[in-house]
Design an enzyme around this catalytic site. Sequence first.
Site, PDB file in Angstrom:
ATOM      1  N   GLU A  77      -4.173   5.213   8.570  1.00 20.34           N
ATOM      2  CA  GLU A  77      -3.552   4.291   8.015  1.00 20.34           C
ATOM      3  C   GLU A  77      -2.862   5.182   6.798  1.00 20.34           C
ATOM      4  OE1 GLU A  77      -2.660   2.583  10.305  1.00 20.34           O
ATOM      5  OE2 GLU A  77      -3.314   0.302   9.919  1.00 20.34           O
ATOM      6  N   THR A 117       6.158   0.580   6.931  1.00 18.21           N
ATOM      7  CA  THR A 117       5.242  -0.113   6.077  1.00 18.21           C
ATOM      8  C   THR A 117       5.361   0.378   4.622  1.00 18.21           C
ATOM      9  OG1 THR A 117       3.665  -0.609   7.831  1.00 18.21           O
ATOM     10  CG2 THR A 117       2.905  -0.736   5.773  1.00 18.21           C
TER      11      THR A 117
HETATM   12  N1  HSE Z   1      -1.058  -5.293   5.260  1.00 17.20           N
HETATM   13  C1  HSE Z   1      -0.241  -4.158   5.521  1.00 17.20           C
HETATM   14  C2  HSE Z   1       0.966  -4.714   4.966  1.00 17.20           C
HETATM   15  C3  HSE Z   1      -0.228  -4.440   6.990  1.00 17.20           C
HETATM   16  O1  HSE Z   1       1.536  -5.838   5.113  1.00 17.20           O
HETATM   17  O2  HSE Z   1       1.754  -3.936   4.377  1.00 17.20           O
HETATM   18  C4  HSE Z   1       0.674  -3.282   7.633  1.00 17.20           C
HETATM   19  O3  HSE Z   1       0.580  -3.540   8.895  1.00 17.20           O
END
Ligand code: HSE
Length: 307
Positions: free
Chosen positions: A128, A181
Amino acid sequence: MEEIKVFCPATIANVSCGFDVLGLALDAVGDEMIVRKVPEKGIHITKIKGQDLPLAADKNVAGVAGLALLEQSGYSGGFEIEIDKRIKPGSGIGSSAASSAGAVWAMNELLGRPFSNLELVKFAMQGEKLASDVAHADNVAPAIYGGFTLVRSYDPLDIVTIPTPPELYATVIHPQIEIKTSDSRKILKSTIPMEKGIRQWGNLGGLIAGLFQNDYDLIGRSLEDHIVEPIRSILIPGFDNIKANALKADALGGGISGSGPSIFALSKGKETAEKVAQSMRETYQKVGIPFDIHVSKINAQGVKPIV
Ligand code: HSE
Protein backbone atom coordinates in the site's frame (compact mmCIF):
# COMPACT_ATOMS: atom_id res chain seq x y z
CA MET A 1 2.27 -27.81 -0.90
CA GLU A 2 4.38 -26.20 -3.63
CA GLU A 3 1.75 -24.09 -5.38
CA ILE A 4 -1.54 -22.38 -4.50
CA LYS A 5 -4.18 -20.45 -6.46
CA VAL A 6 -6.04 -17.80 -4.48
CA PHE A 7 -8.96 -15.38 -4.78
CA CYS A 8 -7.88 -11.93 -3.56
CA PRO A 9 -10.99 -9.91 -2.66
CA ALA A 10 -11.80 -6.34 -3.56
CA THR A 11 -12.49 -4.23 -0.48
CA ILE A 12 -14.41 -1.11 0.49
CA ALA A 13 -12.27 1.10 2.71
CA ASN A 14 -13.49 3.92 4.97
CA VAL A 15 -17.16 2.77 4.79
CA SER A 16 -18.16 6.46 5.04
CA CYS A 17 -17.35 7.37 8.64
CA GLY A 18 -14.16 5.31 9.19
CA PHE A 19 -11.51 7.10 7.12
CA ASP A 20 -8.32 4.99 7.17
CA VAL A 21 -9.65 2.71 9.93
CA LEU A 22 -12.68 0.76 8.69
CA GLY A 23 -13.00 -1.63 5.76
CA LEU A 24 -14.91 -4.63 4.47
CA ALA A 25 -14.15 -7.45 2.04
CA LEU A 26 -16.29 -8.24 -1.02
CA ASP A 27 -17.06 -11.63 -2.50
CA ALA A 28 -18.21 -10.89 -6.03
CA VAL A 29 -15.06 -9.21 -7.32
CA GLY A 30 -11.36 -9.83 -6.83
CA ASP A 31 -8.06 -10.79 -8.43
CA GLU A 32 -6.79 -14.32 -8.86
CA MET A 33 -3.21 -15.26 -8.22
CA ILE A 34 -1.02 -18.36 -8.48
CA VAL A 35 1.96 -18.47 -6.13
CA ARG A 36 4.55 -21.25 -6.24
CA LYS A 37 7.71 -22.03 -4.36
CA VAL A 38 10.90 -21.95 -6.43
CA PRO A 39 14.53 -22.60 -5.45
CA GLU A 40 15.71 -19.19 -6.76
CA LYS A 41 15.75 -16.54 -4.02
CA GLY A 42 13.43 -13.54 -4.23
CA ILE A 43 10.03 -12.80 -5.77
CA HIS A 44 9.61 -13.49 -9.47
CA ILE A 45 6.45 -12.08 -11.04
CA THR A 46 6.24 -14.04 -14.27
CA LYS A 47 2.83 -13.06 -15.65
CA ILE A 48 0.26 -10.29 -15.18
CA LYS A 49 -3.00 -10.70 -17.09
CA GLY A 50 -5.58 -7.93 -17.43
CA GLN A 51 -3.53 -4.82 -16.61
CA ASP A 52 -0.26 -3.27 -17.68
CA LEU A 53 1.70 -3.33 -14.40
CA PRO A 54 5.42 -3.75 -13.65
CA LEU A 55 6.84 -7.27 -13.32
CA ALA A 56 9.87 -6.07 -11.31
CA ALA A 57 9.24 -7.18 -7.73
CA ASP A 58 10.41 -3.91 -6.18
CA LYS A 59 7.99 -1.91 -8.37
CA ASN A 60 4.94 -4.14 -7.96
CA VAL A 61 2.78 -4.05 -4.80
CA ALA A 62 2.58 -7.87 -4.63
CA GLY A 63 6.37 -8.03 -5.02
CA VAL A 64 7.07 -5.43 -2.34
CA ALA A 65 4.69 -7.07 0.14
CA GLY A 66 6.16 -10.48 -0.69
CA LEU A 67 9.73 -9.24 -0.24
CA ALA A 68 8.79 -7.86 3.21
CA LEU A 69 7.53 -11.33 4.20
CA LEU A 70 10.49 -13.12 2.67
CA GLU A 71 12.93 -10.98 4.61
CA GLN A 72 11.37 -12.08 7.92
CA SER A 73 10.84 -15.72 6.98
CA GLY A 74 14.24 -17.40 7.03
CA TYR A 75 13.15 -19.36 3.91
CA SER A 76 16.12 -19.86 1.60
CA GLY A 77 14.18 -20.12 -1.69
CA GLY A 78 11.79 -17.76 -3.42
CA PHE A 79 8.35 -17.49 -5.01
CA GLU A 80 6.98 -17.18 -8.49
CA ILE A 81 3.74 -15.20 -8.86
CA GLU A 82 1.19 -15.08 -11.69
CA ILE A 83 -1.51 -12.42 -11.32
CA ASP A 84 -4.87 -12.31 -13.06
CA LYS A 85 -5.67 -8.67 -12.36
CA ARG A 86 -9.45 -8.29 -12.41
CA ILE A 87 -9.62 -5.13 -10.26
CA LYS A 88 -8.49 -2.02 -12.09
CA PRO A 89 -5.90 0.14 -10.31
CA GLY A 90 -7.38 3.49 -9.26
CA SER A 91 -10.89 2.04 -8.93
CA GLY A 92 -11.41 2.64 -5.20
CA ILE A 93 -12.09 -1.01 -4.39
CA GLY A 94 -8.65 -1.95 -3.16
CA SER A 95 -6.82 -3.09 -6.28
CA SER A 96 -3.35 -2.77 -4.74
CA ALA A 97 -4.55 -4.27 -1.46
CA ALA A 98 -5.91 -7.37 -3.20
CA SER A 99 -2.54 -8.06 -4.83
CA SER A 100 -0.52 -7.30 -1.69
CA ALA A 101 -2.77 -9.30 0.60
CA GLY A 102 -3.14 -12.21 -1.83
CA ALA A 103 0.62 -12.55 -2.28
CA VAL A 104 1.52 -12.62 1.42
CA TRP A 105 -1.46 -14.82 2.37
CA ALA A 106 -0.52 -17.40 -0.29
CA MET A 107 3.18 -17.32 0.62
CA ASN A 108 2.30 -17.87 4.28
CA GLU A 109 0.22 -20.93 3.34
CA LEU A 110 3.08 -22.38 1.29
CA LEU A 111 5.51 -21.87 4.18
CA GLY A 112 3.22 -23.67 6.66
CA ARG A 113 1.66 -20.52 8.20
CA PRO A 114 4.57 -19.14 10.23
CA PHE A 115 2.96 -15.67 10.37
CA SER A 116 -0.20 -14.39 12.08
CA ASN A 117 -2.84 -12.37 10.19
CA LEU A 118 -1.59 -9.25 11.96
CA GLU A 119 1.93 -9.86 10.64
CA LEU A 120 0.53 -10.48 7.15
CA VAL A 121 -1.26 -7.13 7.32
CA LYS A 122 2.04 -5.43 8.21
CA PHE A 123 3.75 -7.01 5.17
CA ALA A 124 0.83 -6.14 2.86
CA MET A 125 0.89 -2.53 4.10
CA GLN A 126 4.30 -2.18 2.40
CA GLY A 127 2.49 -2.75 -0.92
CA GLU A 128 0.00 0.00 0.00
CA LYS A 129 2.88 2.32 0.78
CA LEU A 130 4.28 1.76 -2.71
CA ALA A 131 0.86 2.36 -4.31
CA SER A 132 -0.31 5.41 -2.39
CA ASP A 133 2.71 6.73 -0.41
CA VAL A 134 0.87 5.86 2.84
CA ALA A 135 0.89 2.45 4.52
CA HIS A 136 -2.83 2.47 5.30
CA ALA A 137 -4.36 -0.83 6.45
CA ASP A 138 -8.10 -0.32 5.90
CA ASN A 139 -8.08 -2.32 2.64
CA VAL A 140 -5.45 -4.97 3.40
CA ALA A 141 -6.89 -5.83 6.84
CA PRO A 142 -10.34 -6.89 5.56
CA ALA A 143 -8.69 -8.57 2.55
CA ILE A 144 -6.70 -10.77 4.95
CA TYR A 145 -9.12 -11.25 7.87
CA GLY A 146 -12.38 -11.12 5.88
CA GLY A 147 -15.58 -9.36 6.94
CA PHE A 148 -15.38 -5.90 8.52
CA THR A 149 -12.19 -4.84 10.26
CA LEU A 150 -11.32 -1.83 12.36
CA VAL A 151 -7.78 -0.51 12.64
CA ARG A 152 -8.04 0.58 16.26
CA SER A 153 -4.44 1.78 16.23
CA TYR A 154 -1.63 2.08 13.68
CA ASP A 155 1.14 2.31 16.24
CA PRO A 156 1.18 -0.32 17.55
CA LEU A 157 -0.91 -1.94 14.81
CA ASP A 158 -4.13 -3.24 16.38
CA ILE A 159 -6.80 -4.80 14.14
CA VAL A 160 -10.25 -5.64 15.49
CA THR A 161 -12.58 -7.93 13.55
CA ILE A 162 -16.24 -6.87 13.55
CA PRO A 163 -19.14 -9.30 12.91
CA THR A 164 -21.25 -8.94 9.75
CA PRO A 165 -25.06 -9.01 10.03
CA PRO A 166 -26.26 -12.02 7.99
CA GLU A 167 -28.44 -10.11 5.52
CA LEU A 168 -25.99 -7.32 4.72
CA TYR A 169 -25.14 -6.84 1.02
CA ALA A 170 -23.00 -4.30 -0.81
CA THR A 171 -23.69 -2.72 -4.19
CA VAL A 172 -20.74 -1.01 -5.84
CA ILE A 173 -20.64 1.07 -9.01
CA HIS A 174 -17.25 1.60 -10.57
CA PRO A 175 -17.24 4.48 -13.08
CA GLN A 176 -14.43 3.83 -15.54
CA ILE A 177 -12.28 6.79 -14.60
CA GLU A 178 -9.08 6.49 -12.59
CA ILE A 179 -8.51 8.35 -9.33
CA LYS A 180 -5.10 7.78 -7.77
CA THR A 181 -5.31 7.35 -3.99
CA SER A 182 -2.19 9.51 -3.61
CA ASP A 183 -3.93 12.37 -5.51
CA SER A 184 -7.22 12.08 -3.64
CA ARG A 185 -5.35 12.17 -0.32
CA LYS A 186 -3.54 15.39 -1.26
CA ILE A 187 -6.80 17.33 -1.53
CA LEU A 188 -7.88 16.49 2.03
CA LYS A 189 -7.48 18.99 4.84
CA SER A 190 -4.99 18.10 7.56
CA THR A 191 -7.16 19.39 10.40
CA ILE A 192 -10.85 18.95 11.18
CA PRO A 193 -13.13 21.21 13.19
CA MET A 194 -14.19 19.76 16.54
CA GLU A 195 -17.90 19.65 15.63
CA LYS A 196 -17.17 17.50 12.57
CA GLY A 197 -15.00 15.20 14.67
CA ILE A 198 -17.85 14.76 17.14
CA ARG A 199 -20.29 13.77 14.37
CA GLN A 200 -17.75 11.41 12.81
CA TRP A 201 -16.86 9.45 15.94
CA GLY A 202 -20.52 9.29 16.90
CA ASN A 203 -21.22 7.73 13.51
CA LEU A 204 -18.26 5.36 13.65
CA GLY A 205 -19.32 4.12 17.09
CA GLY A 206 -22.91 3.83 15.83
CA LEU A 207 -21.86 1.82 12.78
CA ILE A 208 -19.78 -0.61 14.86
CA ALA A 209 -22.65 -1.02 17.35
CA GLY A 210 -25.11 -1.57 14.48
CA LEU A 211 -22.88 -4.30 13.03
CA PHE A 212 -22.62 -6.04 16.43
CA GLN A 213 -26.34 -5.77 17.12
CA ASN A 214 -27.61 -6.61 13.59
CA ASP A 215 -29.37 -3.24 13.76
CA TYR A 216 -29.75 -2.36 10.08
CA ASP A 217 -31.39 1.02 10.74
CA LEU A 218 -28.55 2.07 13.02
CA ILE A 219 -26.06 0.96 10.34
CA GLY A 220 -27.91 3.14 7.83
CA ARG A 221 -28.09 6.19 10.11
CA SER A 222 -24.37 5.89 10.81
CA LEU A 223 -23.23 5.81 7.17
CA GLU A 224 -22.43 9.52 7.13
CA ASP A 225 -19.17 11.30 6.41
CA HIS A 226 -18.96 15.06 6.86
CA ILE A 227 -15.17 15.21 6.58
CA VAL A 228 -13.87 13.40 3.49
CA GLU A 229 -16.92 12.83 1.26
CA PRO A 230 -17.75 16.53 0.68
CA ILE A 231 -14.21 17.09 -0.62
CA ARG A 232 -13.63 13.92 -2.63
CA SER A 233 -17.11 13.61 -4.13
CA ILE A 234 -16.35 16.60 -6.37
CA LEU A 235 -13.98 14.28 -8.31
CA ILE A 236 -16.75 11.75 -9.01
CA PRO A 237 -19.25 12.72 -11.73
CA GLY A 238 -22.82 11.88 -10.71
CA PHE A 239 -21.98 11.08 -7.08
CA ASP A 240 -24.84 13.01 -5.45
CA ASN A 241 -27.49 11.52 -7.76
CA ILE A 242 -26.18 7.98 -7.35
CA LYS A 243 -26.30 8.31 -3.57
CA ALA A 244 -29.72 9.99 -3.45
CA ASN A 245 -31.27 7.42 -5.82
CA ALA A 246 -29.69 4.49 -3.94
CA LEU A 247 -31.39 5.74 -0.77
CA LYS A 248 -34.70 6.05 -2.68
CA ALA A 249 -34.20 2.42 -3.74
CA ASP A 250 -34.08 1.50 -0.02
CA ALA A 251 -30.31 1.25 0.51
CA LEU A 252 -29.40 1.65 4.18
CA GLY A 253 -26.76 4.22 3.20
CA GLY A 254 -23.59 4.58 1.21
CA GLY A 255 -20.75 6.79 0.12
CA ILE A 256 -17.39 6.79 -1.65
CA SER A 257 -15.62 3.43 -1.73
CA GLY A 258 -12.05 4.03 -0.54
CA SER A 259 -10.62 7.00 -2.37
CA GLY A 260 -13.10 6.64 -5.27
CA PRO A 261 -14.29 6.79 -7.99
CA SER A 262 -16.32 3.70 -6.93
CA ILE A 263 -19.46 4.43 -4.94
CA PHE A 264 -20.94 1.86 -2.56
CA ALA A 265 -24.27 1.29 -0.86
CA LEU A 266 -25.15 -1.23 1.85
CA SER A 267 -28.56 -2.90 1.87
CA LYS A 268 -30.54 -5.39 3.90
CA GLY A 269 -31.07 -8.42 1.66
CA LYS A 270 -29.98 -9.33 -1.84
CA GLU A 271 -33.22 -8.21 -3.44
CA THR A 272 -32.78 -4.63 -2.19
CA ALA A 273 -29.09 -4.67 -3.18
CA GLU A 274 -30.18 -5.65 -6.73
CA LYS A 275 -32.78 -2.86 -6.73
CA VAL A 276 -30.04 -0.42 -5.70
CA ALA A 277 -27.86 -1.76 -8.55
CA GLN A 278 -30.69 -1.08 -10.99
CA SER A 279 -31.09 2.48 -9.68
CA MET A 280 -27.33 3.03 -10.03
CA ARG A 281 -27.44 1.66 -13.59
CA GLU A 282 -30.30 3.94 -14.61
CA THR A 283 -28.72 6.96 -12.93
CA TYR A 284 -25.27 6.44 -14.41
CA GLN A 285 -26.43 5.74 -17.96
CA LYS A 286 -27.32 9.45 -18.04
CA VAL A 287 -23.81 10.48 -16.96
CA GLY A 288 -22.22 9.04 -20.11
CA ILE A 289 -19.19 7.38 -18.47
CA PRO A 290 -18.91 3.57 -18.82
CA PHE A 291 -19.24 1.67 -15.54
CA ASP A 292 -19.33 -1.76 -13.86
CA ILE A 293 -21.72 -2.68 -11.07
CA HIS A 294 -21.20 -5.43 -8.50
CA VAL A 295 -23.69 -6.80 -5.99
CA SER A 296 -21.87 -8.74 -3.32
CA LYS A 297 -22.24 -10.50 -0.04
CA ILE A 298 -19.70 -9.46 2.55
CA ASN A 299 -16.79 -11.92 2.23
CA ALA A 300 -16.29 -13.47 5.66
CA GLN A 301 -13.08 -15.27 4.78
CA GLY A 302 -10.87 -12.75 3.00
CA VAL A 303 -8.22 -14.21 0.67
CA LYS A 304 -9.14 -17.83 -0.03
CA PRO A 305 -7.82 -20.78 -2.01
CA ILE A 306 -9.43 -21.55 -5.35
CA VAL A 307 -9.70 -25.31 -5.67
N1 HSE B 1 -8.33 5.08 3.49
C1 HSE B 1 -7.75 5.18 2.18
C2 HSE B 1 -8.15 6.51 1.58
C3 HSE B 1 -8.26 4.05 1.34
O1 HSE B 1 -9.34 6.82 1.61
O2 HSE B 1 -7.29 7.23 1.10
C4 HSE B 1 -7.77 4.04 -0.07
O3 HSE B 1 -8.37 2.96 -0.74
